[in-house]
Design a protein around this motif. Structure first.
Motif, mmCIF file in Angstrom:
data_model
loop_
_atom_site.group_PDB
_atom_site.id
_atom_site.type_symbol
_atom_site.label_atom_id
_atom_site.label_comp_id
_atom_site.label_asym_id
_atom_site.label_seq_id
_atom_site.Cartn_x
_atom_site.Cartn_y
_atom_site.Cartn_z
ATOM 1 N N GLY A 247 0.776 -1.237 0.000
ATOM 2 C CA GLY A 247 0.000 0.000 0.000
ATOM 3 C C GLY A 247 0.800 1.275 0.000
ATOM 4 O O GLY A 247 0.244 2.350 -0.234
ATOM 5 N N SER A 248 2.106 1.204 0.252
ATOM 6 C CA SER A 248 2.923 2.415 0.207
ATOM 7 C C SER A 248 3.268 2.730 -1.247
ATOM 8 O O SER A 248 3.196 1.866 -2.124
ATOM 9 N N VAL A 249 3.640 3.990 -1.498
ATOM 10 C CA VAL A 249 3.983 4.425 -2.851
ATOM 11 C C VAL A 249 5.453 4.793 -2.901
ATOM 12 O O VAL A 249 5.922 5.654 -2.149
ATOM 13 N N HIS A 250 6.193 4.128 -3.786
ATOM 14 C CA HIS A 250 7.613 4.388 -3.984
ATOM 15 C C HIS A 250 7.768 5.323 -5.176
ATOM 16 O O HIS A 250 7.074 5.168 -6.193
ATOM 17 N N VAL A 251 8.697 6.247 -5.064
ATOM 18 C CA VAL A 251 8.952 7.224 -6.108
ATOM 19 C C VAL A 251 10.410 7.099 -6.535
ATOM 20 O O VAL A 251 11.320 7.226 -5.720
ATOM 21 N N GLY A 252 10.630 6.843 -7.811
ATOM 22 C CA GLY A 252 11.983 6.677 -8.329
ATOM 23 C C GLY A 252 12.014 5.483 -9.270
ATOM 24 O O GLY A 252 10.966 4.992 -9.679
ATOM 25 N N PRO A 253 13.172 5.012 -9.641
ATOM 26 C CA PRO A 253 14.493 5.517 -9.246
ATOM 27 C C PRO A 253 15.082 6.448 -10.305
ATOM 28 O O PRO A 253 14.634 6.481 -11.436
#
Length: 396
Positions: free
Chosen positions: A261-267
């Motif tokens: 459920g978390s949102v990762h931004v990148g890379p």
């Protein structure tokens, strides 16, 4: 020569463990030993990526990446469902934020159709229907993209393969004879003997190939991908990507809602100062010297320095990184991004400076080397494992 196993696999990431899994299924009773220098599986590329099950839309039709990603995506979803591994088929948006990107977006549509991938073209209002907070002049929706926990997949492959997996077993020497087999010495002085060797060492695959007596014709140049977590995950419903530059194997800064459920931004993609350099503070002189000694690294740098300068700027400046994210997600500010773990991509670079843009598998006497298997190797790991197993079994 008395042997301890039929096949020795070096590397306990998802490709090495998928190869072990494929071997024991293709020929039951095959004795496989996997040597992994870390104390558990999936400690590097496999366990440090954004967890995306790629559709295969980006890759040149007919390439190994295209064929194996399309096939592997469906197989990965099935594997996760069979073993109860967290996953979701979310679909994804690829969004053009400027009209200058439209020709590249349309080329992606065509490429997707050539690869047999269902693609839906979207206007601004349709983008908002999928992702209310995302801005773009046009986009495409790819329904077969998903997410999973590749580390859990690797762990399950190790168990389901029935292979003997030895952790803390760093390979320091390899002896190979065409008429007898392969002997591998590990850091603790142990020797393991097998009929054939499989090199799935990822960040160290070129070194392992040379230890085995084969010149790979490329070198691994490590690129660190740095991630942030989004403090307001409700701003992103699924997966959102920019339109990539076809000159590079990197997909650009994207937004990924993971299975938890978390949102990762990148890379981003910046040269690392160590093959396992997950932070600027990690410097390995041997790794740096190896990169600088390879002519292809200098030729690559001269060819792509402008692109590299932009990536470096986004690494050193959170404001610059945030500006790149805001092109897709205008509501994001610097305070919405908190640093997360980084990954390192094992990118094969040729002597002429070319970035190898497909999976690269090469055979030798009683050996198969996997020499370029960055993203989408997680997605494609089951087909890659079967292909490596097919090549290996001629020696067993």
């Amino acid at each position: 020569m008395a042997v301890d196993c039929d096949v020795l696999v070096i590397g306990g990431g998802i490709v090495g463990l998928s190869t072990a899994y494929a071997l024991t299924r293709a020929r039951p009773g095959t004795r496989v030993v996997v040597l992994e220098k870390e104390q558990g599986p999936a400690r590097h590329q496999t366990g440090r990526n954004s967890g995306v099950i790629h559709s295969g839309i980006y890759y040149r039709p007919g390439s190994l990446k295209a064929r194996y990603a399309v096939r592997g995506a469906a197989e990965m979803v099935k594997f996760c469902a069979e073993y109860g591994i967290p996953h979701a088929v979310t679909g994804k948006l690829i969004v053009a934020t400027d009209r200058a990107e439209l020709p590249r977006l349309h080329a992606l549509v065509q490429r997707g159709r050539e690869n047999g991938i269902p693609v839906r073209e979207l206007g601004p209002a349709q983008i908002s229907a999928y992702e209310p907070h995302v801005q773009g002049v046009a986009g495409i929706h790819v329904g077969t993209t998903g997410v999973c926990d590749f580390g859990a997949v690797a762990t399950q492959l190790a168990e389901a393969s029935g292979a003997e997996v030895r952790y803390g077993a760093e390979v320091v020497r390899i002896s190979r004879r065409a008429d007898r087999g392969v002997a591998v010495r590990t850091g603790d002085g142990s020797v393991v003997r097998g009929r054939v060797l499989v090199n799935c060492a990822g960040l160290h695959c070129d070194r392992v190939a040379r230890l085995a007596g084969d010149e790979p014709g490329m070198r691994i140049v490590p690129f660190r991908g740095e991630y942030y977590d989004l403090v307001r995950p409700e701003l992103v419903q699924g997966l959102v990507y920019p339109v990539p530059d076809p000159a590079f194997p990197f997909l650009g800064v994207h937004l990924t809602r993971g299975v938890e459920g978390s949102v990762h931004v990148g890379p981003n993609a910046v040269p690392a100062l160590a093959r396992e350099g997950y932070d600027w503070s990690v410097v390995r002189p041997r790794d740096v010297a190896g990169t600088l000694a390879w002519p292809g690294a200098w030729r690559m740098a001269r060819r792509h320095w402008r692109y590299g300068a932009g990536e470096l700027r986004r690494s050193l400046s959170k404001a610059a990184f945030t500006a790149a994210v805001r092109r897709l997600l205008p509501e994001v500010g610097e305070g919405d991004l908190v640093p997360a773990g980084a990954g390192v991509r094992a990118q094969a670079v040729l002597r002429d400076g070319g970035l190898v843009d497909d999976f690269l598998l090469r055979g030798g006497v009683r050996a198969v080397h996997v020499l370029n298997a960055p993203s989408p190797a997680g997605t494609a790991s089951l087909p890659i494992g079967r292909e490596v197993a097919r090549r290996v079994l001629q020696w067993v």
